[in-house]
Design an enzyme around this catalytic site. Structure first.
Site, PDB file in Angstrom:
ATOM      1  N   TYR A 240     -11.001  -3.418   5.420  1.00 43.90           N
ATOM      2  CA  TYR A 240      -9.673  -3.928   5.005  1.00 43.90           C
ATOM      3  C   TYR A 240      -9.842  -5.045   3.982  1.00 43.90           C
ATOM      4  O   TYR A 240      -9.152  -5.071   2.952  1.00 43.90           O
ATOM      5  CB  TYR A 240      -8.923  -4.423   6.242  1.00 43.90           C
ATOM      6  CG  TYR A 240      -7.477  -4.823   6.000  1.00 43.90           C
ATOM      7  CD1 TYR A 240      -6.481  -3.863   5.820  1.00 43.90           C
ATOM      8  CD2 TYR A 240      -7.100  -6.167   5.978  1.00 43.90           C
ATOM      9  CE1 TYR A 240      -5.154  -4.230   5.628  1.00 43.90           C
ATOM     10  CE2 TYR A 240      -5.775  -6.545   5.789  1.00 43.90           C
ATOM     11  CZ  TYR A 240      -4.802  -5.573   5.621  1.00 43.90           C
ATOM     12  OH  TYR A 240      -3.487  -5.942   5.424  1.00 43.90           O
TER      13      TYR A 240
ATOM     14  N   SER B  87      -3.138  -9.146   0.729  1.00 41.93           N
ATOM     15  CA  SER B  87      -3.175  -9.810   2.038  1.00 41.93           C
ATOM     16  C   SER B  87      -3.919 -11.125   1.868  1.00 41.93           C
ATOM     17  O   SER B  87      -4.590 -11.336   0.845  1.00 41.93           O
ATOM     18  CB  SER B  87      -3.943  -8.917   3.013  1.00 41.93           C
ATOM     19  OG  SER B  87      -4.282  -9.617   4.193  1.00 41.93           O
TER      20      SER B  87
HETATM   21  N1  LIG Z   1       1.626  -7.098   8.998  1.00 41.05           N
HETATM   22  C1  LIG Z   1       0.743  -7.956   8.554  1.00 41.05           C
HETATM   23  O1  LIG Z   1       0.362  -8.904   9.294  1.00 41.05           O
HETATM   24  C2  LIG Z   1       0.206  -7.858   7.152  1.00 41.05           C
HETATM   25  C3  LIG Z   1      -0.480  -8.958   6.635  1.00 41.05           C
HETATM   26  C4  LIG Z   1      -0.965  -8.918   5.324  1.00 41.05           C
HETATM   27  C5  LIG Z   1      -0.769  -7.779   4.567  1.00 41.05           C
HETATM   28  N2  LIG Z   1      -0.119  -6.707   5.096  1.00 41.05           N
HETATM   29  C6  LIG Z   1       0.066  -5.545   4.216  1.00 41.05           C
HETATM   30  O2  LIG Z   1       1.444  -5.376   3.990  1.00 41.05           O
HETATM   31  C7  LIG Z   1       1.722  -3.997   3.727  1.00 41.05           C
HETATM   32  C8  LIG Z   1       2.874  -3.537   4.601  1.00 41.05           C
HETATM   33  O3  LIG Z   1       2.468  -3.584   5.965  1.00 41.05           O
HETATM   34  P1  LIG Z   1       3.465  -3.777   7.193  1.00 41.05           P
HETATM   35  O4  LIG Z   1       3.079  -5.042   7.856  1.00 41.05           O
HETATM   36  O5  LIG Z   1       4.866  -3.588   6.761  1.00 41.05           O
HETATM   37  O6  LIG Z   1       2.940  -2.581   8.123  1.00 41.05           O
HETATM   38  P2  LIG Z   1       3.679  -1.248   8.676  1.00 41.05           P
HETATM   39  O7  LIG Z   1       2.612  -0.442   9.316  1.00 41.05           O
HETATM   40  O8  LIG Z   1       4.854  -1.638   9.495  1.00 41.05           O
HETATM   41  O9  LIG Z   1       4.222  -0.543   7.361  1.00 41.05           O
HETATM   42  C9  LIG Z   1       3.350   0.107   6.462  1.00 41.05           C
HETATM   43  C10 LIG Z   1       4.017   1.369   5.994  1.00 41.05           C
HETATM   44  O10 LIG Z   1       3.122   2.011   5.062  1.00 41.05           O
HETATM   45  C11 LIG Z   1       3.170   3.397   5.338  1.00 41.05           C
HETATM   46  N3  LIG Z   1       1.945   4.087   4.930  1.00 41.05           N
HETATM   47  C12 LIG Z   1       0.694   3.921   5.438  1.00 41.05           C
HETATM   48  N4  LIG Z   1      -0.143   4.795   4.870  1.00 41.05           N
HETATM   49  C13 LIG Z   1       0.587   5.539   4.005  1.00 41.05           C
HETATM   50  C14 LIG Z   1       0.278   6.613   3.133  1.00 41.05           C
HETATM   51  N5  LIG Z   1      -0.966   7.114   3.045  1.00 41.05           N
HETATM   52  N6  LIG Z   1       1.269   7.131   2.363  1.00 41.05           N
HETATM   53  C15 LIG Z   1       2.532   6.650   2.458  1.00 41.05           C
HETATM   54  N7  LIG Z   1       2.896   5.643   3.287  1.00 41.05           N
HETATM   55  C16 LIG Z   1       1.920   5.098   4.041  1.00 41.05           C
HETATM   56  C17 LIG Z   1       3.335   3.500   6.848  1.00 41.05           C
HETATM   57  O11 LIG Z   1       3.836   4.764   7.206  1.00 41.05           O
HETATM   58  C18 LIG Z   1       4.274   2.342   7.146  1.00 41.05           C
HETATM   59  O12 LIG Z   1       5.633   2.738   7.172  1.00 41.05           O
HETATM   60  C19 LIG Z   1       0.414  -3.243   3.954  1.00 41.05           C
HETATM   61  O13 LIG Z   1      -0.218  -3.010   2.714  1.00 41.05           O
HETATM   62  C20 LIG Z   1      -0.401  -4.226   4.791  1.00 41.05           C
HETATM   63  O14 LIG Z   1      -1.783  -4.016   4.634  1.00 41.05           O
HETATM   64  C21 LIG Z   1       0.373  -6.730   6.366  1.00 41.05           C
END
Ligand SMILES: NC(=O)c1ccc[n+]([C@@H]2O[C@H](COP(=O)([O-])OP(=O)(O)OC[C@H]3O[C@@H](n4cnc5c(N)ncnc54)[C@H](O)[C@@H]3O)[C@@H](O)[C@H]2O)c1
Length: 271
Positions: free
Chosen positions: A168, A155
């Protein structure tokens, strides 16, 4: 003309929705078969909506609509045995593994003094140990194949403080060190390891009461609120933009890029 990832097999965590789904669909569109895992159920303590088994089934449908094979299972990245079992299935049913995207993660905004041991522990267990588990379960299959590419999803909070998220920010900074450590030791096997660093992304992580939780935490120290400001006048990327970056990184076009940490954040890490 053959597609860029023809004959490849990609292993993606957090594949039910959001960025994980976008990676699956994009890599499939470029020729890869997909194995994936997602909790697809209640996420611990998050203020946004949890994913469902129907979300996972929809990802399966979208991959198959690209004409590729998909093995998607409900499971937890905290469960190393489950990750190893899926890796073994990839080898048995799809012939091996070439690409890994360690994407699953959670995010709970809270001011530093409102965080609990559970919140801190869940972030380390899922966002750090879950990513380590993912690499440990899959790297032997990449080595067996003669090489491959691993992407760890960090991130902008892995390069810069994301305020009101000590837990985080800690977890996402850890992935920078993990990227370098694995890249150093796996390089001799032609396995490349890089991290990506999204800023805001339009995914269900922003749903439910996520904006309310962010705003409530920000009220505790308003002077920090501007830290996540991008230079370009757009506050969040679409998941497909991250998927384009991942598709490039795992392709042969990036064959000499390893141990690198690539941002897609509109410049907010430097604000
Ligand atoms: N959305 C943002 O603004 C953002 C920004 C920077 C980084 N991220 C990172 O990007 C990645 C994807 O996030 P996203 O935005 O698609 O969010 P999201 O919540 O839509 O998707 C994340 C997915 O990970 C799965 N997950 C969570 N914990 C889990 C576990 N213990 N075992 C298996 N699956 C699990 C969830 O069920 C979900 O489907 C994450 O690592 C998040 O930290 C997101």
């Amino acid at each position: 003309m053959s597609a860029r990832l023809d004959g490849k097999v990609a292993y993606i965590t957090g594949v039910a929705r959001g960025q994980g789904r976008a990676h699956a669909v994009r890599l499939a569109s470029e020729g890869a078969d997909i194995v994936g895992i997602d909790l697809a159920g209640p996420l611990p303590g998050v203020p946004y909506d949890s994913p469902t088994p129907e979300d996972l089934a929809e990802t399966q449908r979208l991959i198959e609509a690209e004409g590729r094979r998909a093995i998607l299972v409900q499971g937890d990245v905290r469960d190393l045995a489950a990750l190893k079992e899926l890796s073994a299935r990839a080898t048995a049913e799809l012939g091996g593994l070439d690409i890994v995207v360690a994407n699953a993660g959670i995010c709970i905004p809270t001011a530093w003094d409102a965080a609990t041991p559970e919140i801190f522990g869940d972030h380390l267990d899922i966002n750090v140990t879950g990513v380590w588990n993912t690499v440990m379960a899959t790297a032997p299959a990449l080595i067996e194949r003669g090489g491959g590419s691993i992407v760890l999803v960090s991130s902008y909070a892995g390069k810069k403080v994301q305020p009101f998220m000590v837990h985080y920010t800690t977890s996402k900074h850890a992935l920078v060190g993990m990227t370098r450590g694995f890249a150093a030791e796996l390089g001799r096997h032609h396995v490349r390891v890089n991290s990506i660093h999204p800023g805001g992304v339009n995914t269900p992580m922003g749903s439910g009461n996520m904006q309310g939780a962010l705003a409530a935490a920000a009220e505790t120290n308003p002077s920090l609120m501007g830290m996540g400001t991008p230079f370009v006048p757009k506050w969040a990327a679409e998941p497909e933009e991250l998927a384009g970056l991942v598709a490039y990184l795992v392709s042969d076009e990036a064959s000499y890029i390893t141990s690198e940490h690539i941002s897609l954040d509109g410049g907010m890490q430097y604000f």
